[in-house]
Design an enzyme around this catalytic site. Structure first.
Site, PDB file in Angstrom:
ATOM      1  N   CYS A  82     -10.504  -3.639  -4.422  1.00  0.00           N
ATOM      2  CA  CYS A  82      -9.451  -4.571  -4.868  1.00  0.00           C
ATOM      3  C   CYS A  82     -10.057  -5.852  -5.424  1.00  0.00           C
ATOM      4  CB  CYS A  82      -8.497  -4.882  -3.712  1.00  0.00           C
ATOM      5  SG  CYS A  82      -7.422  -3.491  -3.330  1.00  0.00           S
TER       6      CYS A  82
ATOM      7  N   CYS B  66      -4.178   0.687  -2.473  1.00  0.00           N
ATOM      8  CA  CYS B  66      -4.030  -0.580  -1.757  1.00  0.00           C
ATOM      9  C   CYS B  66      -2.940  -1.452  -2.403  1.00  0.00           C
ATOM     10  CB  CYS B  66      -5.328  -1.381  -1.818  1.00  0.00           C
ATOM     11  SG  CYS B  66      -6.700  -0.673  -0.907  1.00  0.00           S
TER      12      CYS B  66
ATOM     13  N   GLU C 193       0.327   5.206   0.633  1.00  0.00           N
ATOM     14  CA  GLU C 193      -0.621   6.227   1.106  1.00  0.00           C
ATOM     15  C   GLU C 193      -0.204   7.622   0.637  1.00  0.00           C
ATOM     16  OE1 GLU C 193      -1.185   5.530   5.325  1.00  0.00           O
ATOM     17  OE2 GLU C 193      -2.266   3.672   4.895  1.00  0.00           O
TER      18      GLU C 193
ATOM     19  N   GLU D  10      -3.003  -4.654  -3.111  1.00  0.00           N
ATOM     20  CA  GLU D  10      -3.459  -5.624  -4.116  1.00  0.00           C
ATOM     21  C   GLU D  10      -3.545  -4.987  -5.492  1.00  0.00           C
ATOM     22  OE1 GLU D  10      -4.724  -4.894  -1.170  1.00  0.00           O
ATOM     23  OE2 GLU D  10      -5.765  -6.600  -0.253  1.00  0.00           O
TER      24      GLU D  10
ATOM     25  N   ASN E 220       0.830  -1.211   0.000  1.00  0.00           N
ATOM     26  CA  ASN E 220       0.000   0.000   0.000  1.00  0.00           C
ATOM     27  C   ASN E 220       0.860   1.255   0.000  1.00  0.00           C
ATOM     28  OD1 ASN E 220       0.503  -0.920   2.686  1.00  0.00           O
ATOM     29  ND2 ASN E 220      -1.146   0.342   3.504  1.00  0.00           N
TER      30      ASN E 220
ATOM     31  N   CYS F  66     -10.158  -5.438   0.181  1.00  0.00           N
ATOM     32  CA  CYS F  66     -11.318  -4.536   0.183  1.00  0.00           C
ATOM     33  C   CYS F  66     -12.130  -4.709  -1.106  1.00  0.00           C
ATOM     34  CB  CYS F  66     -10.863  -3.088   0.341  1.00  0.00           C
ATOM     35  SG  CYS F  66     -10.229  -2.350  -1.169  1.00  0.00           S
TER      36      CYS F  66
HETATM   37  N1  THU Z   1      -5.396  -1.492   2.351  1.00  0.00           N
HETATM   38  C1  THU Z   1      -4.850  -2.323   1.429  1.00  0.00           C
HETATM   39  O1  THU Z   1      -3.702  -2.144   1.016  1.00  0.00           O
HETATM   40  N2  THU Z   1      -5.598  -3.353   0.982  1.00  0.00           N
HETATM   41  C2  THU Z   1      -6.886  -3.611   1.374  1.00  0.00           C
HETATM   42  O2  THU Z   1      -7.511  -4.513   0.843  1.00  0.00           O
HETATM   43  C3  THU Z   1      -7.470  -2.826   2.453  1.00  0.00           C
HETATM   44  C4  THU Z   1      -6.730  -1.631   2.890  1.00  0.00           C
HETATM   45  C5  THU Z   1      -4.605  -0.343   2.818  1.00  0.00           C
HETATM   46  C6  THU Z   1      -5.113   0.978   2.345  1.00  0.00           C
HETATM   47  C7  THU Z   1      -4.581   1.905   3.409  1.00  0.00           C
HETATM   48  O3  THU Z   1      -3.256   2.290   3.066  1.00  0.00           O
HETATM   49  C8  THU Z   1      -4.517   1.046   4.666  1.00  0.00           C
HETATM   50  O4  THU Z   1      -4.608  -0.291   4.217  1.00  0.00           O
HETATM   51  C9  THU Z   1      -5.635   1.333   5.646  1.00  0.00           C
HETATM   52  O5  THU Z   1      -6.878   1.295   5.031  1.00  0.00           O
END
Ligand code: THU
Length: 160
Positions: free
Chosen positions: A115, A73, A64, A75, A62, A112
């Site tokens: 994804c 994210c 940010e 994935e 991920n 999520c």
């Molecule tokens: N996140 C992912 O990388 N994958 C997911 O399927 C759910 C959330 C990340 C996004 C963000 O940087 C952190 O987790 C918190 O939501």
């Protein structure tokens, strides 16, 4: 009017040691990818590792952003990296691992919704299911045989 039941099925493994050596190796790649996640805001790091039909492993984590919705994210970073580098190679499996600086995550963390939708696109495109393995930092691992099990009602190109 009638009730309609749609079944999805998953396999739950008590720990990584119940998995085959190749999946353990793929999950280890996902765990390694956590270390280069950029998650200064949520402190929730995610790593993903994709196994392609040509044997290559493509990772993502991920990323940010101070403008929160501009982050991405793990994935989707992984699947778009795979699709951009190897556009015609079938995606066989994805392993997903997480780590939080706030608590020890001892339950599997599923991808999520966005994804799932993004991964489904490539499953439909390649007409071959993608296996999804996900876990927490420790503990159980869940396996879905296909994105269709994670998104039983899905939107795809057939509607367009
Ligand atoms: N996140 C992912 O990388 N994958 C997911 O399927 C759910 C959330 C990340 C996004 C963000 O940087 C952190 O987790 C918190 O939501």
């Amino acid at each position: 009017m009638k009730e309609f039941k749609k079944q999805t099925s998953f396999t739950i493994f008590e720990s990584l040691s119940e998995l085959t050596i190749d999946i353990r190796a793929l999950m280890q790649e996902a765990k390694n990818a956590i270390n280069s996640a950029y998650a200064p805001y949520s402190h929730f790091q995610v790593g993903a590792a994709i196994l392609l039909a040509n044997g290559k492993i493509v990772i993502g984590n991920n990323q940010e952003n101070a403008a929160y919705p501009s982050g991405m994210c793990a994935e989707r970073v992984a699947v778009w990296s795979a699709a951009s580098r190897y556009p015609d190679v079938v995606i066989k499996k994805i392993a997903i691992a997480v780590k939080s600086k706030n608590q020890e995550i001892d339950q599997p963390v599923a991808p999520c919704g966005a994804c799932r939708q993004s991964l489904l696109e490539y499953e439909v495109k390649q007409k071959e299911p993608i296996e999804v393995f996900f876990m927490g930092e420790i503990g159980k691992v869940i396996k879905a045989n296909s994105l269709k099990d994670l998104l039983p009602f899905s939107f795809d190109q057939s509607f367009l």
